[in-house]
Write a protein that holds these residues in place. Sequence first.
Motif, mmCIF file in Angstrom:
data_model
loop_
_atom_site.group_PDB
_atom_site.id
_atom_site.type_symbol
_atom_site.label_atom_id
_atom_site.label_comp_id
_atom_site.label_asym_id
_atom_site.label_seq_id
_atom_site.Cartn_x
_atom_site.Cartn_y
_atom_site.Cartn_z
ATOM 1 N N GLU A 85 0.849 -1.192 0.000
ATOM 2 C CA GLU A 85 0.000 0.000 0.000
ATOM 3 C C GLU A 85 0.884 1.241 0.000
ATOM 4 N N LEU A 125 3.782 7.475 2.556
ATOM 5 C CA LEU A 125 3.708 6.399 3.535
ATOM 6 C C LEU A 125 3.512 5.088 2.782
ATOM 7 N N TRP A 126 4.135 4.030 3.245
ATOM 8 C CA TRP A 126 3.980 2.736 2.577
ATOM 9 C C TRP A 126 3.942 1.607 3.610
ATOM 10 N N ARG A 127 3.308 0.516 3.200
ATOM 11 C CA ARG A 127 3.186 -0.643 4.086
ATOM 12 C C ARG A 127 3.145 -1.911 3.247
ATOM 13 N N SER A 130 2.530 -5.964 3.389
ATOM 14 C CA SER A 130 1.826 -6.885 4.282
ATOM 15 C C SER A 130 1.514 -8.187 3.564
ATOM 16 N N THR A 154 1.181 -6.923 8.762
ATOM 17 C CA THR A 154 2.380 -6.226 8.297
ATOM 18 C C THR A 154 3.565 -7.183 8.222
ATOM 19 N N GLU A 188 7.035 -1.385 6.914
ATOM 20 C CA GLU A 188 6.294 -0.141 6.777
ATOM 21 C C GLU A 188 7.225 1.026 7.050
ATOM 22 N N SER A 200 8.213 5.411 5.523
ATOM 23 C CA SER A 200 7.902 6.598 4.724
ATOM 24 C C SER A 200 9.127 6.993 3.919
#
Length: 263
Positions: free
Chosen positions: A133, A168-170, A172, A177, A191, A193
């Motif tokens: 994301e 921002l990134w994640r 998973s 996560t 996760e 930034s």
Amino acid sequence: MRKLRSALSVAVAVALGVAARSAGAQERQELLMGKHQAFESPQLFALELRFLPYLPDVDSDPALHGARPYNAAFGSAQRFMAAVEFDWQAIRIPHVGSLGPGIAIGYTNISDPAQFAMAHNLSFTSGETTTLEIVPMYAVAVLRADVLWRDVGIPLVPYVKAGIGYALWRASNTLGTAHYNTGANGDIVGEGSTLGTQLAVGIGFNLNVLDEYSARNFDDEAGVNGTYIFGELMRSDLTGLGIQKSPLRVGDSTWVAGLAFEF
């Protein structure tokens, strides 16, 4: 004498008929135009609804030494991103356009079945899902050169944007996560930034020329001076600005299409 009076009577009747028709035409025109005032509502802001294909630059990091983890997980296809931008047209430069700050936020969700590597360069597809994301944001200075539209009547408005980007990134999977145990260096959480720069150049087409009556009503009722469709070339160079250590490169060079409102 009788003939002269008859001629005068006919002339007066014709004149009164013409005047009545002119008055009626004027009333009908006022009714159709909604009795608009001769000036537009104040124009101070712009709102953009933005839609774009997106392929993050994760694999461009030289620290990967040619490895392509993003491509291995998600392939090379572009994904869809939606975003919204709000600009304040703070300064009006005569015979040039507007200048002011703008902020934006977007979102994309990239998901594919997880790939598991095996010996002898073999791999298989898992039942789990891997997801990345990304929520990109930026703050820019925006120059909209609407001189062609305002001074000449040509409904084209070129513009440029430049500023700072942030995302921002994640990463998973089905369990939440992602985590990666590096041993001596501990556990890495998927996760974070990334900082960078934001540049864009584009052009908008003012839709008011296609239906001036609807455009005037839209201005009267909602304060929208102009409605545009636009196309843009954009570069989000999210590489850490040289101050972040090994950031995940989630920027892209791409094109944008969308709808904009000035009000």
